[in-house]
Each structure stands twice: as C-alpha cells, then as structure tokens.
Design a protein around this motif. Structure first.
Motif, PDB file in Angstrom:
ATOM      1  N   THR A 148       0.832  -1.214   0.166  1.00 21.79           N
ATOM      2  CA  THR A 148       0.036   0.085   0.010  1.00 21.79           C
ATOM      3  C   THR A 148       0.789   1.299   0.155  1.00 21.79           C
ATOM      4  N   VAL A 149       1.993   1.230   0.777  1.00 25.16           N
ATOM      5  CA  VAL A 149       2.682   2.612   0.973  1.00 25.16           C
ATOM      6  C   VAL A 149       3.417   2.780  -0.282  1.00 25.16           C
ATOM      7  N   ALA A 150       3.468   2.017  -1.397  1.00 25.42           N
ATOM      8  CA  ALA A 150       4.196   2.174  -2.709  1.00 25.42           C
ATOM      9  C   ALA A 150       3.049   2.527  -3.712  1.00 25.42           C
ATOM     10  N   LEU A 151       1.663   2.484  -3.379  1.00 23.50           N
ATOM     11  CA  LEU A 151       0.572   2.715  -4.519  1.00 23.50           C
ATOM     12  C   LEU A 151       0.368   4.290  -4.462  1.00 23.50           C
ATOM     13  N   PRO A 152      -0.130   4.804  -5.565  1.00 22.36           N
ATOM     14  CA  PRO A 152      -0.611   6.232  -5.626  1.00 22.36           C
ATOM     15  C   PRO A 152      -1.795   6.542  -4.798  1.00 22.36           C
ATOM     16  N   VAL A 153      -1.632   7.668  -4.288  1.00 21.34           N
ATOM     17  CA  VAL A 153      -2.519   7.986  -3.186  1.00 21.34           C
ATOM     18  C   VAL A 153      -3.609   8.861  -3.814  1.00 21.34           C
ATOM     19  N   ALA A 154      -3.420   9.228  -4.943  1.00 18.92           N
ATOM     20  CA  ALA A 154      -4.549  10.114  -5.790  1.00 18.92           C
ATOM     21  C   ALA A 154      -4.565   9.602  -7.259  1.00 18.92           C
ATOM     22  N   THR A 155      -5.866   9.441  -7.602  1.00 21.19           N
ATOM     23  CA  THR A 155      -5.671   8.728  -8.914  1.00 21.19           C
ATOM     24  C   THR A 155      -6.899   9.477  -9.751  1.00 21.19           C
ATOM     25  N   PHE A 156      -6.908   9.512 -11.166  1.00 17.36           N
ATOM     26  CA  PHE A 156      -7.865   9.965 -12.094  1.00 17.36           C
ATOM     27  C   PHE A 156      -8.292   9.016 -13.155  1.00 17.36           C
ATOM     28  N   ASN A 157      -9.306   9.557 -13.690  1.00 18.68           N
ATOM     29  CA  ASN A 157     -10.014   8.744 -14.719  1.00 18.68           C
ATOM     30  C   ASN A 157      -9.476   9.351 -16.049  1.00 18.68           C
ATOM     31  N   ASP A 158     -10.106  10.381 -16.535  1.00 22.48           N
ATOM     32  CA  ASP A 158      -9.787  11.148 -17.719  1.00 22.48           C
ATOM     33  C   ASP A 158      -8.740  12.375 -17.642  1.00 22.48           C
ATOM     34  N   ALA A 159      -8.938  12.999 -16.713  1.00 23.00           N
ATOM     35  CA  ALA A 159      -8.079  14.173 -16.354  1.00 23.00           C
ATOM     36  C   ALA A 159      -7.949  14.811 -15.086  1.00 23.00           C
ATOM     37  N   MET A 160      -6.652  15.504 -14.657  1.00 24.88           N
ATOM     38  CA  MET A 160      -6.474  15.899 -13.550  1.00 24.88           C
ATOM     39  C   MET A 160      -5.652  17.295 -13.599  1.00 24.88           C
ATOM     40  N   GLN A 161      -5.685  17.931 -12.801  1.00 26.49           N
ATOM     41  CA  GLN A 161      -4.552  19.081 -12.781  1.00 26.49           C
ATOM     42  C   GLN A 161      -3.832  19.152 -11.492  1.00 26.49           C
ATOM     43  N   LEU A 162      -2.416  19.438 -11.652  1.00 26.45           N
ATOM     44  CA  LEU A 162      -1.930  19.771 -10.656  1.00 26.45           C
ATOM     45  C   LEU A 162      -1.212  21.270 -10.631  1.00 26.45           C
ATOM     46  N   HIS A 163      -0.973  21.940  -9.632  1.00 25.05           N
ATOM     47  CA  HIS A 163      -0.639  23.248  -9.605  1.00 25.05           C
ATOM     48  C   HIS A 163       0.949  23.380  -8.810  1.00 25.05           C
ATOM     49  N   PHE A 164       2.029  23.454  -9.385  1.00 22.17           N
ATOM     50  CA  PHE A 164       2.995  23.035  -8.698  1.00 22.17           C
ATOM     51  C   PHE A 164       4.335  23.851  -9.166  1.00 22.17           C
ATOM     52  N   ASN A 165       5.044  24.499  -8.533  1.00 19.42           N
ATOM     53  CA  ASN A 165       6.153  25.229  -8.941  1.00 19.42           C
ATOM     54  C   ASN A 165       5.970  26.414 -10.071  1.00 19.42           C
ATOM     55  N   GLY A 166       4.840  26.956  -9.764  1.00 21.97           N
ATOM     56  CA  GLY A 166       4.322  28.005 -10.712  1.00 21.97           C
ATOM     57  C   GLY A 166       3.793  27.865 -11.806  1.00 21.97           C
ATOM     58  N   GLU A 167       3.491  26.410 -12.146  1.00 18.17           N
ATOM     59  CA  GLU A 167       2.719  26.044 -13.538  1.00 18.17           C
ATOM     60  C   GLU A 167       1.731  25.042 -13.250  1.00 18.17           C
ATOM     61  N   ARG A 168       0.543  25.177 -14.236  1.00 18.24           N
ATOM     62  CA  ARG A 168      -0.431  24.133 -14.172  1.00 18.24           C
ATOM     63  C   ARG A 168       0.124  22.888 -14.930  1.00 18.24           C
ATOM     64  N   ILE A 169      -0.238  21.902 -14.340  1.00 14.58           N
ATOM     65  CA  ILE A 169       0.181  20.385 -14.952  1.00 14.58           C
ATOM     66  C   ILE A 169      -1.061  19.499 -15.111  1.00 14.58           C
ATOM     67  N   ASP A 170      -1.157  19.449 -16.382  1.00 15.53           N
ATOM     68  CA  ASP A 170      -2.225  18.405 -17.003  1.00 15.53           C
ATOM     69  C   ASP A 170      -1.979  17.118 -16.974  1.00 15.53           C
ATOM     70  N   LEU A 171      -2.733  16.061 -16.109  1.00 16.49           N
ATOM     71  CA  LEU A 171      -2.589  14.681 -16.433  1.00 16.49           C
ATOM     72  C   LEU A 171      -3.616  14.195 -17.251  1.00 16.49           C
ATOM     73  N   LEU A 172      -3.398  13.796 -18.488  1.00 10.03           N
ATOM     74  CA  LEU A 172      -4.684  13.306 -19.243  1.00 10.03           C
ATOM     75  C   LEU A 172      -4.567  12.037 -19.895  1.00 10.03           C
ATOM     76  N   HIS A 173      -5.661  11.306 -20.073  1.00  8.11           N
ATOM     77  CA  HIS A 173      -5.982   9.977 -20.155  1.00  8.11           C
ATOM     78  C   HIS A 173      -6.774   9.770 -21.489  1.00  8.11           C
ATOM     79  N   PHE A 174      -6.535   9.151 -22.635  1.00 11.47           N
ATOM     80  CA  PHE A 174      -7.212   8.904 -23.690  1.00 11.47           C
ATOM     81  C   PHE A 174      -7.449   7.545 -24.080  1.00 11.47           C
ATOM     82  N   GLY A 175      -7.673   6.650 -23.115  1.00 11.13           N
ATOM     83  CA  GLY A 175      -7.831   5.320 -23.308  1.00 11.13           C
ATOM     84  C   GLY A 175      -6.778   4.490 -23.512  1.00 11.13           C
ATOM     85  N   PRO A 176      -7.074   3.197 -23.533  1.00 12.26           N
ATOM     86  CA  PRO A 176      -5.922   1.895 -23.613  1.00 12.26           C
ATOM     87  C   PRO A 176      -5.060   2.484 -24.764  1.00 12.26           C
ATOM     88  N   ALA A 177      -3.621   2.313 -24.435  1.00 14.96           N
ATOM     89  CA  ALA A 177      -2.605   2.564 -25.348  1.00 14.96           C
ATOM     90  C   ALA A 177      -1.588   1.757 -25.337  1.00 14.96           C
TER      91      ALA A 177
END
Ligand SMILES: [Zn+2]
Length: 304
Positions: A148-177
């Motif tokens: 458990t300690v090595a697993l992601p603590v936050a997940t998303f399905n299609d999109a998520m935004q992080l805001h860190f070190n002065g910029e927006r970071i988009d995490l995007l998923h577009f289906g199986p690849a």
C-alpha cells in the motif's frame, strides 16, 4: 595565478549553467560514466536518462520537487543525489505515467519516505496485483503486487490538474494505448509533455497487448496529445532522447502505416511469421532497429 583563478571561475560558471551537462559531455558519455545523465530543458526542469531507459522528468522549484516516473529502486539514491546537486530537496510528488516496473519501482522507496504518488486509476489497480508482461524479446517479466505504501494516493480517470512550482500540470488519459492506464503529463508553463511509453524514440514502441494495450489506442492517444500541444512543445518519451511536435506527428504516421499493413495481412489470413516476413516496417528499420516487439504485439492487438 590570476589566470588560474579566472579559469576556475569560468569553469564553475559553465558547470552552474549546465553547459558541461548539455554540451561538452554528451548524454551518451554521461550514461556510460555514471549510469545517469541530466539534460536541462527549461528553468528548473530536467530530463534524467538511464542506460536502461525509463526517463524521469524532474521539476525543481520554490514549492519543492515533482518527478514524472521513478525508475528502479537502485536508481533512487543516484537520482536523489543528482536532484540535491541541482539545488532540490526531497521528492514531494511522483506522477507515474503507467504501472510498468521500470517507471514505478522507485515508488517502493519514495512512498515510505513520504512522497505522494499520482497515477491514472487503471495503473493503480494494476499495481495492486501481480502481473505478467510479455516483452517478446526476453522472458516474461513477473511484476509483483506493490505494498500500500508504494501505491498512488491520488488517481484520476480522464483528466486531473496539479498546480506546482508556478505552473499548471495537466494529467490526461485517452483510453488504452501502451497499457490501459497511460497518462500524458503536460507542464503548461514549460510547454513540455512526458508521454511515458506511449512514445518511444529509442526504437519501435512496445505495446502491452496481453494487459489491454492497443495499437489503435496508441495512435488515438498520440493524435489527442498533438491537439493539446504546439510546434514548440518539448516531447519527452519513456525511452530515448527528447523530441518535438514534428517527431511525434511522424511517429503517428509511421504507426498508422504499419498498423494498416499488418491489419491488411491479418485480413488475408496471414500468420505472425508471415507478417514478420512481409517487412511492414522496412523503411524505418535503419533508424529504429528490430521491429519484432512492435509487430508481435501489433499482431496480438489487431487479432483480438
Ligand atoms: Zn512501459
């Protein structure tokens, strides 16, 4: 003496500006030397390369350190030392582009140290169980379930935004690849995207077809990313050197051509050996090498 002091100051300045890291000592030489090479691709933003691939993207700034992918457990102290050399501290966030061991094994060290891991939901699911990866050219890889300690603590399905070190970071998923849990990680301020193993500049790509990876999905995923970026975007692959918009566009064209040729042969009833013999990748083999992994996995993907 004065000249020596001036030379020392000049050298120190060049080292501080990363000139040695990027120009005078090539990335290949750095990898051969210490097993890790760094390339500054923006203010406070670096790509770390390893002999075995599994490129890291490293953001060092006022709010801390965020890395995209975290390689093998053995590599963690090596790249942590490199991050400290570059002025960073402990690693605060890890984005896993997908669940494969060469991109996530570092979770097992960094999780217990207090880093927060983030991934697409399907990738976290895969990390909770044992998996077999058919890599075609070597024996199957058995990837054990993570604690458990090595697993992601936050997940998303299609999109998520992080805001860190002065910029927006988009995490995007577009289906199986490449897998069923790939994330494109777009650092909007730096205009950089890390595509994990959906994109490969070191050879023909691998598609984890036995675990839901899909060649049509890789093409669709990259086409969707091209709509999110522009001509100036730096594109970081999971393996191989950084590239740009044009290389990603050419990669989509290559994969589309190969896919169409393989699908046509399958429609005629061709076996895998017959498809391999048909040399559907001939015009790219000089630059990308042996296509057996791609053809084998494309055949599996298109035969379902
Ligand atoms: Zn992978």
């Amino acid at each position: 003496m004065k000249q020596t002091a001036m030379l020392a100051a000049l050298v120190a300045g060049l080292i501080a500006r990363g000139v040695f890291a990027q120009g005078l000592v090539s990335i290949d030489e750095q990898i051969a030397d210490g097993g890790i090479a760094t390339q500054e691709i923006g203010d406070g933003l670096y790509v770390f390369y390893f002999a075995s691939g599994g490129n890291l993207l490293v953001s060092i700034g006022d709010q801390g350190v965020l890395i995209v992918d975290d390689h093998f457990t053995d590599s963690v102290p090596v790249y942590q030392a490199k991050i400290r050399e570059l002025g960073g501290g402990g690693i605060d966030f890890v984005v896993n582009t997908h669940w494969h061991y060469d991109h996530t094994e570092g979770n097992q060290i960094l999780g217990p140290q207090g880093a927060w891991m983030v991934s697409q939901a399907n990738s976290r699911d895969m990390m909770t169980k044992a998996n077999i990866i058919n890599v075609v050219v070597r024996p199957n890889v058995n990837q054990a379930a993570y604690d458990t300690v090595a697993l992601p603590v936050a997940t998303f399905n299609d999109a998520m935004q992080l805001h860190f070190n002065g910029e927006r970071i988009d995490l995007l998923h577009f289906g199986p690849a490449h897998t069923t849990g790939d994330a494109a990680v777009i650092l909007r301020g730096h205009n950089v995207v890390h595509l994990g193993d959906v994109f490969n500049t070191s050879g023909f790509p691998f598609i984890d077809a036995d675990n839901g990876g899909d060649i049509d999905g890789v093409i669709r995923f990259c086409e969707a990313v091209l709509l999110e970026i522009n001509q100036d975007t730096v594109v970081v692959p999971g393996h191989g050197r950084v590239a740009g918009y044009a290389e990603l566009r050419d990669y989509v064209a290559m994969l589309t051509t190969v896919r169409d040729r393989v699908a046509a042969l399958i429609a005629e009833g061709a076996t895998l050996d017959e498809v391999l013999a048909a040399r559907t990748t001939a015009e790219w083999e000089d630059s990308l090498g042996d296509p057996i992994r791609l053809i084998d996995r494309a055949y599996a993907s298109l035969s379902r």
